[in-house]
Design a protein around this motif. Sequence first.
Motif, short mmCIF file in Angstrom:
data_model
loop_
_atom_site.label_atom_id
_atom_site.label_comp_id
_atom_site.label_asym_id
_atom_site.label_seq_id
_atom_site.Cartn_x
_atom_site.Cartn_y
_atom_site.Cartn_z
N ASN A 276 50.54 49.34 42.57
CA ASN A 276 50.99 49.46 43.96
C ASN A 276 52.00 48.39 44.33
N ARG A 277 52.91 48.76 45.22
CA ARG A 277 53.88 47.83 45.81
C ARG A 277 53.64 47.80 47.32
N VAL A 278 53.42 46.61 47.87
CA VAL A 278 53.16 46.45 49.30
C VAL A 278 54.36 45.76 49.94
N GLU A 279 54.85 46.31 51.02
CA GLU A 279 55.99 45.73 51.72
C GLU A 279 55.63 45.47 53.17
N GLY A 280 56.35 44.55 53.80
CA GLY A 280 56.06 44.19 55.18
C GLY A 280 56.02 42.68 55.33
N ASN A 281 55.09 42.18 56.15
CA ASN A 281 54.98 40.74 56.36
C ASN A 281 54.54 40.00 55.11
N ASN A 282 53.78 40.68 54.27
CA ASN A 282 53.27 40.08 53.03
C ASN A 282 53.65 41.01 51.88
N GLU A 283 54.70 40.68 51.15
CA GLU A 283 55.22 41.57 50.12
C GLU A 283 54.71 41.13 48.75
N TYR A 284 54.14 42.10 48.04
CA TYR A 284 53.62 41.78 46.70
C TYR A 284 53.41 43.08 45.93
N THR A 285 53.29 42.93 44.62
CA THR A 285 53.01 44.06 43.73
C THR A 285 51.72 43.79 42.98
N THR A 286 50.90 44.81 42.81
CA THR A 286 49.67 44.66 42.04
C THR A 286 49.61 45.72 40.96
N LEU A 287 49.07 45.35 39.82
CA LEU A 287 48.76 46.28 38.74
C LEU A 287 47.38 45.88 38.23
N LEU A 288 46.37 46.66 38.57
CA LEU A 288 44.98 46.31 38.31
C LEU A 288 44.35 47.31 37.35
N PHE A 289 43.54 46.81 36.43
CA PHE A 289 42.93 47.64 35.39
C PHE A 289 41.41 47.51 35.39
N LEU A 290 40.75 48.62 35.10
CA LEU A 290 39.31 48.62 34.82
C LEU A 290 39.13 48.72 33.31
N PRO A 291 38.51 47.73 32.67
CA PRO A 291 38.28 47.81 31.22
C PRO A 291 37.22 48.87 30.91
N LYS A 292 37.16 49.26 29.64
CA LYS A 292 36.12 50.18 29.20
C LYS A 292 34.82 49.46 28.91
N ARG A 293 34.94 48.19 28.50
CA ARG A 293 33.76 47.45 28.07
C ARG A 293 33.68 46.11 28.79
N ALA A 294 32.46 45.69 29.01
CA ALA A 294 32.25 44.41 29.67
C ALA A 294 32.64 43.27 28.75
N PRO A 295 33.33 42.25 29.25
CA PRO A 295 33.65 41.08 28.42
C PRO A 295 32.38 40.33 28.06
N TRP A 296 32.39 39.67 26.94
CA TRP A 296 31.17 39.00 26.46
C TRP A 296 30.74 37.87 27.39
N ASP A 297 31.68 37.30 28.16
CA ASP A 297 31.35 36.14 29.00
C ASP A 297 31.17 36.52 30.47
N MET A 298 30.89 37.78 30.75
CA MET A 298 30.83 38.22 32.14
C MET A 298 29.70 37.51 32.92
N TRP A 299 28.66 37.10 32.21
CA TRP A 299 27.52 36.46 32.88
C TRP A 299 27.52 34.95 32.70
N ASP A 300 28.60 34.41 32.16
CA ASP A 300 28.72 32.97 31.98
C ASP A 300 29.17 32.34 33.30
N ARG A 301 28.30 31.55 33.92
CA ARG A 301 28.59 30.98 35.23
C ARG A 301 29.79 30.03 35.20
N GLU A 302 30.02 29.38 34.06
CA GLU A 302 31.11 28.41 33.97
C GLU A 302 32.45 29.07 33.63
N GLN A 303 32.41 30.30 33.18
CA GLN A 303 33.64 30.97 32.79
C GLN A 303 34.40 31.45 34.02
N LYS A 304 35.70 31.18 34.06
CA LYS A 304 36.53 31.64 35.17
C LYS A 304 36.96 33.08 34.92
#
Length: 641
Positions: A276-304
């Motif tokens: 998506n491309r958003v225009e107006g007072n706050n202009e930005y573009t996003t490209l967001l993906f849903l993976p097929k598989r959970a990353p191995w560190d998804m439950w690691d509290r220290e992982q960003k």
Amino acid sequence: MTVDAHKETLEFKAEVSQVLDLVIRSLYSNKEIFLRELISNASDAAEKLRFESLTDEALLEDDPELRVRVSVDKDAGTITVSDNGIGLSRQEVVETIGSIASSGTRRYLEAMSEGATTDNALIGQFGVGFYSAYIVADKVTLTSRRAGLTAEHGVRWESDGRGSFTLETVEKSGRGTDVTLHLKEDEKEFLDAWRVRSVISKFSDHIAMPIEMVKEDYGSEDDEKKDKDAEPELEQVNRGTALWMRNKSELSDDDYKEFYKHISHDFDEPLAWAHNRVEGNNEYTTLLFLPKRAPWDMWDREQKHGVKLYVRRVFIMDEADKLMPHWLRFVKGIVDSDDLPLNVSREILQHNRKIDTIRGANTKRILSLLETMAKDEPEKYQTFWNEFGRVLKEGPAEDFANRERIGGLLRFASTHNDNDDQTVSLDDYIERMKEGQKDIYYITADSPAAARHSPHLEVFRKKGVEVLLLSDRVDEWLVNNLHEYKEKHLQSVTKGKLDLGELADKEEKEKAEKAEKEHKDLLKRLKDSLGDRVEAVRVSTRLVDSPACIVVGEHDMSANLARVLKAVGQDAPSMKPTLEVNLEHPMVRRLESESDQGRFDDLGLIMLDQAILSEGGQLDDPSAFVGRLNKLMLNMFMSGA
């Protein structure tokens, strides 16, 4: 930093050798991807230098134009991927190339040993893309110098991947990294420049910086006249335009899939995406993906976790967690803002209204993507749910504004299905509610079997009333924050005195009230016998086949939540349960007729302990329970019963 000029040979850790073997075996059928991985690493290194140079321009030295260069040497049998990015110090080479991330490696090996079916999907998650070079090479040489260090601080790493590597300090005039692959005899196809160009076009055309190769000649008559010592002419072989800035109409699904693999280092394709491309007072573009598989560190509290942040096509940071709520931490992708400053920091992101706006829009975009998938592609959504459902359950507690929408995406096991793998939505449940039913009933337990076989469900099965079966640890947090959905109250079947409302007919209510009065002596005697172990003893309207069950107060912490807290080392308030008894059960009738107070006490304690065990609880004194049970059985045998 101390310069260590000597050459040393170091051994790989055992787990690293295992990973190398797995990478080579698992990826051989798709061996072209080695070039994608090396180019991706090189472009990442250049992006990192671009960002660091915003505050320290001297890092660019006299070479400000960032690029990736691929060259082949037919005589030497090598292919080299070079970049003039951030580079590596000797210590960084040891930490990132010589050992792989040890924790990730161990988890990778554990996953493989547990029989994971898709090797390729795991490999990228553990940061071992560099080692894909060994699919086609029998030796790899890496030469690097970190930006900001002088020429004598170069470092050379070399290994045949068979258990050891050499490390030495060398002179390197330019910053950045050169990775040279000494190709195996049967992989010489990658010495063909056209073959290499086709791979780059296939996998790396979207990378937003130049990828250069020597310009090819096509048999010109002037070939013999050319100066063989002249510098070869280079040309850019990729498009070099940020993919997210191109029109969606000119992008194919394959373009998106390859870009996802580039930014995520995942070897699997994405499940879905939103551009998506958003225009107006706050202009930005996003490209967001849903993976097929959970990353191995998804439950690691220290992982960003988070998406990549760009400002006007300049890479700023990985894992910009303020751009996506924590309960959507599995989402991968990029946000490119036209309005943020180039020197934006994580601290600035915490207090920026534009960031809040972007995060809110990202959340709604992912929710819309999931809602469409759930409606139009239910099997695909089930794939998503199996991987990320437990994370999505965190949403109602963390995102009050979107609680209802998140609730519509939740899926649960249910008494409506015999198989715990078959899930239902809250909307499915509401459509099947009985006439006169006002609440959505659920039970929480520490396992699917404990939930499905709980005695609390007996009256619901008898009346054909559906109950949701919740057995994930996060479920307790979920139901404590999602109190209702579409004006239907979520009601635990293990809390308070059961009131089925219009689901209970008049005769049943009158029968229960009459039984309470007629058997008040039994109830008092049993309460006196059990003492402080229970809050009260009462007649049950829940039970059909079981003699007794335990319940807690309507507003008390559930017994399952108390167990969960204790399991993670947290304090849980001590609560005395109420014991409910089934007056129709032979064991309760036997108890009521028992004149010997000692046997009455033993029977009462056995019945209470059985009720605790049936809910997955633990007994304070298991040996005493076994002793009482053995004594009861022995008396039965001796009496000939």
